[in-house]
Design a protein around this motif. Structure first.
Motif, PDB file in Angstrom:
ATOM      1  N   MET A   5       3.752  11.855  20.229  1.00  0.00           N
ATOM      2  CA  MET A   5       3.548  10.461  19.839  1.00  0.00           C
ATOM      3  C   MET A   5       2.546   9.754  20.762  1.00  0.00           C
ATOM      4  O   MET A   5       2.639   9.849  21.976  1.00  0.00           O
ATOM      5  CB  MET A   5       4.899   9.740  19.878  1.00  0.00           C
ATOM      6  CG  MET A   5       4.868   8.316  19.453  1.00  0.00           C
ATOM      7  SD  MET A   5       6.520   7.591  19.216  1.00  0.00           S
ATOM      8  CE  MET A   5       7.330   8.007  20.734  1.00  0.00           C
TER       9      MET A   5
ATOM     10  N   GLU B 172       1.043  11.239  10.588  1.00  0.00           N
ATOM     11  CA  GLU B 172       1.850  10.021  10.596  1.00  0.00           C
ATOM     12  C   GLU B 172       3.212  10.358  10.014  1.00  0.00           C
ATOM     13  O   GLU B 172       3.322  11.163   9.095  1.00  0.00           O
ATOM     14  CB  GLU B 172       1.183   8.884   9.832  1.00  0.00           C
ATOM     15  CG  GLU B 172       0.974   9.133   8.365  1.00  0.00           C
ATOM     16  CD  GLU B 172       0.289   7.981   7.647  1.00  0.00           C
ATOM     17  OE1 GLU B 172       0.373   6.835   8.102  1.00  0.00           O
ATOM     18  OE2 GLU B 172      -0.335   8.257   6.625  1.00  0.00           O
ATOM     19  N   GLU B 173       4.226   9.734  10.588  1.00  0.00           N
ATOM     20  CA  GLU B 173       5.602  10.028  10.182  1.00  0.00           C
ATOM     21  C   GLU B 173       6.436   8.760  10.240  1.00  0.00           C
ATOM     22  O   GLU B 173       6.035   7.770  10.853  1.00  0.00           O
ATOM     23  CB  GLU B 173       6.219  11.063  11.134  1.00  0.00           C
ATOM     24  CG  GLU B 173       5.450  12.351  11.254  1.00  0.00           C
ATOM     25  CD  GLU B 173       6.017  13.275  12.328  1.00  0.00           C
ATOM     26  OE1 GLU B 173       7.130  13.013  12.835  1.00  0.00           O
ATOM     27  OE2 GLU B 173       5.330  14.253  12.663  1.00  0.00           O
TER      28      GLU B 173
ATOM     29  N   LEU C 245       2.898   3.768  17.720  1.00  0.00           N
ATOM     30  CA  LEU C 245       3.869   3.449  16.687  1.00  0.00           C
ATOM     31  C   LEU C 245       3.835   1.959  16.410  1.00  0.00           C
ATOM     32  O   LEU C 245       3.455   1.161  17.260  1.00  0.00           O
ATOM     33  CB  LEU C 245       5.276   3.905  17.064  1.00  0.00           C
ATOM     34  CG  LEU C 245       5.938   3.256  18.250  1.00  0.00           C
ATOM     35  CD1 LEU C 245       7.321   2.776  17.852  1.00  0.00           C
ATOM     36  CD2 LEU C 245       6.070   4.271  19.362  1.00  0.00           C
ATOM     37  N   THR C 246       4.202   1.623  15.190  1.00  0.00           N
ATOM     38  CA  THR C 246       4.234   0.226  14.782  1.00  0.00           C
ATOM     39  C   THR C 246       5.347   0.029  13.765  1.00  0.00           C
ATOM     40  O   THR C 246       5.708   0.955  13.039  1.00  0.00           O
ATOM     41  CB  THR C 246       2.870  -0.213  14.194  1.00  0.00           C
ATOM     42  OG1 THR C 246       2.899  -1.614  13.949  1.00  0.00           O
ATOM     43  CG2 THR C 246       2.533   0.526  12.916  1.00  0.00           C
ATOM     44  N   SER C 247       5.863  -1.164  13.752  1.00  0.00           N
ATOM     45  CA  SER C 247       6.877  -1.508  12.770  1.00  0.00           C
ATOM     46  C   SER C 247       6.189  -2.127  11.558  1.00  0.00           C
ATOM     47  O   SER C 247       5.336  -3.009  11.702  1.00  0.00           O
ATOM     48  CB  SER C 247       7.877  -2.510  13.357  1.00  0.00           C
ATOM     49  OG  SER C 247       8.789  -2.907  12.352  1.00  0.00           O
TER      50      SER C 247
ATOM     51  N   TRP D  55       4.208   2.656  28.544  1.00  0.00           N
ATOM     52  CA  TRP D  55       3.914   2.150  27.205  1.00  0.00           C
ATOM     53  C   TRP D  55       3.739   0.636  27.232  1.00  0.00           C
ATOM     54  O   TRP D  55       4.455  -0.071  27.932  1.00  0.00           O
ATOM     55  CB  TRP D  55       5.058   2.483  26.239  1.00  0.00           C
ATOM     56  CG  TRP D  55       5.126   3.936  25.905  1.00  0.00           C
ATOM     57  CD1 TRP D  55       5.741   4.921  26.615  1.00  0.00           C
ATOM     58  CD2 TRP D  55       4.545   4.580  24.767  1.00  0.00           C
ATOM     59  NE1 TRP D  55       5.590   6.139  26.002  1.00  0.00           N
ATOM     60  CE2 TRP D  55       4.860   5.958  24.860  1.00  0.00           C
ATOM     61  CE3 TRP D  55       3.796   4.127  23.678  1.00  0.00           C
ATOM     62  CZ2 TRP D  55       4.441   6.883  23.898  1.00  0.00           C
ATOM     63  CZ3 TRP D  55       3.392   5.049  22.725  1.00  0.00           C
ATOM     64  CH2 TRP D  55       3.710   6.405  22.843  1.00  0.00           C
TER      65      TRP D  55
ATOM     66  N   LYS E 127       1.228  10.801  15.665  1.00  0.00           N
ATOM     67  CA  LYS E 127       1.351  11.867  16.650  1.00  0.00           C
ATOM     68  C   LYS E 127       0.083  12.712  16.632  1.00  0.00           C
ATOM     69  O   LYS E 127      -0.486  12.960  15.569  1.00  0.00           O
ATOM     70  CB  LYS E 127       2.540  12.770  16.328  1.00  0.00           C
ATOM     71  CG  LYS E 127       3.884  12.081  16.409  1.00  0.00           C
ATOM     72  CD  LYS E 127       5.012  13.041  16.067  1.00  0.00           C
ATOM     73  CE  LYS E 127       6.368  12.381  16.207  1.00  0.00           C
ATOM     74  NZ  LYS E 127       7.450  13.340  15.913  1.00  0.00           N
TER      75      LYS E 127
ATOM     76  N   ASN F 164       3.004  -0.126  19.713  1.00  0.00           N
ATOM     77  CA  ASN F 164       3.263   0.451  21.029  1.00  0.00           C
ATOM     78  C   ASN F 164       2.239   1.546  21.253  1.00  0.00           C
ATOM     79  O   ASN F 164       2.064   2.431  20.403  1.00  0.00           O
ATOM     80  CB  ASN F 164       4.673   1.034  21.113  1.00  0.00           C
ATOM     81  CG  ASN F 164       5.733  -0.030  21.232  1.00  0.00           C
ATOM     82  OD1 ASN F 164       5.445  -1.218  21.267  1.00  0.00           O
ATOM     83  ND2 ASN F 164       6.976   0.403  21.309  1.00  0.00           N
TER      84      ASN F 164
ATOM     85  N   VAL G  27       4.953   6.139  12.921  1.00  0.00           N
ATOM     86  CA  VAL G  27       4.627   6.817  14.172  1.00  0.00           C
ATOM     87  C   VAL G  27       3.416   7.724  13.945  1.00  0.00           C
ATOM     88  O   VAL G  27       3.362   8.464  12.965  1.00  0.00           O
ATOM     89  CB  VAL G  27       5.831   7.648  14.670  1.00  0.00           C
ATOM     90  CG1 VAL G  27       5.470   8.467  15.891  1.00  0.00           C
ATOM     91  CG2 VAL G  27       7.021   6.739  14.947  1.00  0.00           C
TER      92      VAL G  27
ATOM     93  N   THR H 218       9.366   2.165  10.737  1.00  0.00           N
ATOM     94  CA  THR H 218       8.660   2.455  11.980  1.00  0.00           C
ATOM     95  C   THR H 218       7.696   3.616  11.772  1.00  0.00           C
ATOM     96  O   THR H 218       8.106   4.766  11.667  1.00  0.00           O
ATOM     97  CB  THR H 218       9.647   2.777  13.116  1.00  0.00           C
ATOM     98  OG1 THR H 218      10.602   1.717  13.214  1.00  0.00           O
ATOM     99  CG2 THR H 218       8.928   2.930  14.437  1.00  0.00           C
TER     100      THR H 218
END
Length: 119
Positions: free
Chosen positions: A35, A18-19, A38-40, A79, A30, A49, A28, A26
């Motif tokens: 990737m 996770e990054e 991802l989420t905010s 996506w 991977k 997403n 992300v 955000t």
């Protein structure tokens, strides 16, 4: 599904990191540097997403109208954005995550697949 459940499920998958590569909000996920989710951390309602094959993406958008939409700030062919909280059963969201992960793994090079298999 809340952010903790989403994060814990994603990070538990093989080869996942996770990054925060874009900004501090955000998150992300991977697999082997590619990737798949991802989420905010500051968007409400919570959404993620997830990668999806094009035919299935259209089907999911029709089935879950307003809950699964074309990917926000992403290639809308590949996506989807999925609203996570109080929308659809967590088991269905897990299937979406697995599909995204599996698509990315299938697209990895032989070398990366071999590295993933050895983990």
């Amino acid at each position: 599904m809340n952010i903790e459940v989403f994060r814990n499920y994603c990070i538990a998958k093989k080869g996942v990191t996770e990054e925060l590569p874009f900004d501090e909000h955000t998150l992300v996920f991977k697999v082997m540097g590619k990737m798949f989710a991802l989420t905010s951390l500051n968007r409400f309602p919570l959404q993620a997403n997830l990668k999806c094959n094009p035919e299935k993406a259209i089907e999911l958008r029709e089935t879950y109208d307003g809950i699964v939409i074309p990917g926000y700030h992403m290639n809308k062919k590949h996506w989807n954005t999925v609203f996570l909280e109080n929308t659809i059963a967590p088991e269905i969201i897990i299937e979406f995550i697995d599909h995204s992960y599996d698509l990315v793994v299938a697209g990895l090079t032989k070398k990366l697949k071999s590295e993933l298999d050895s983990l």
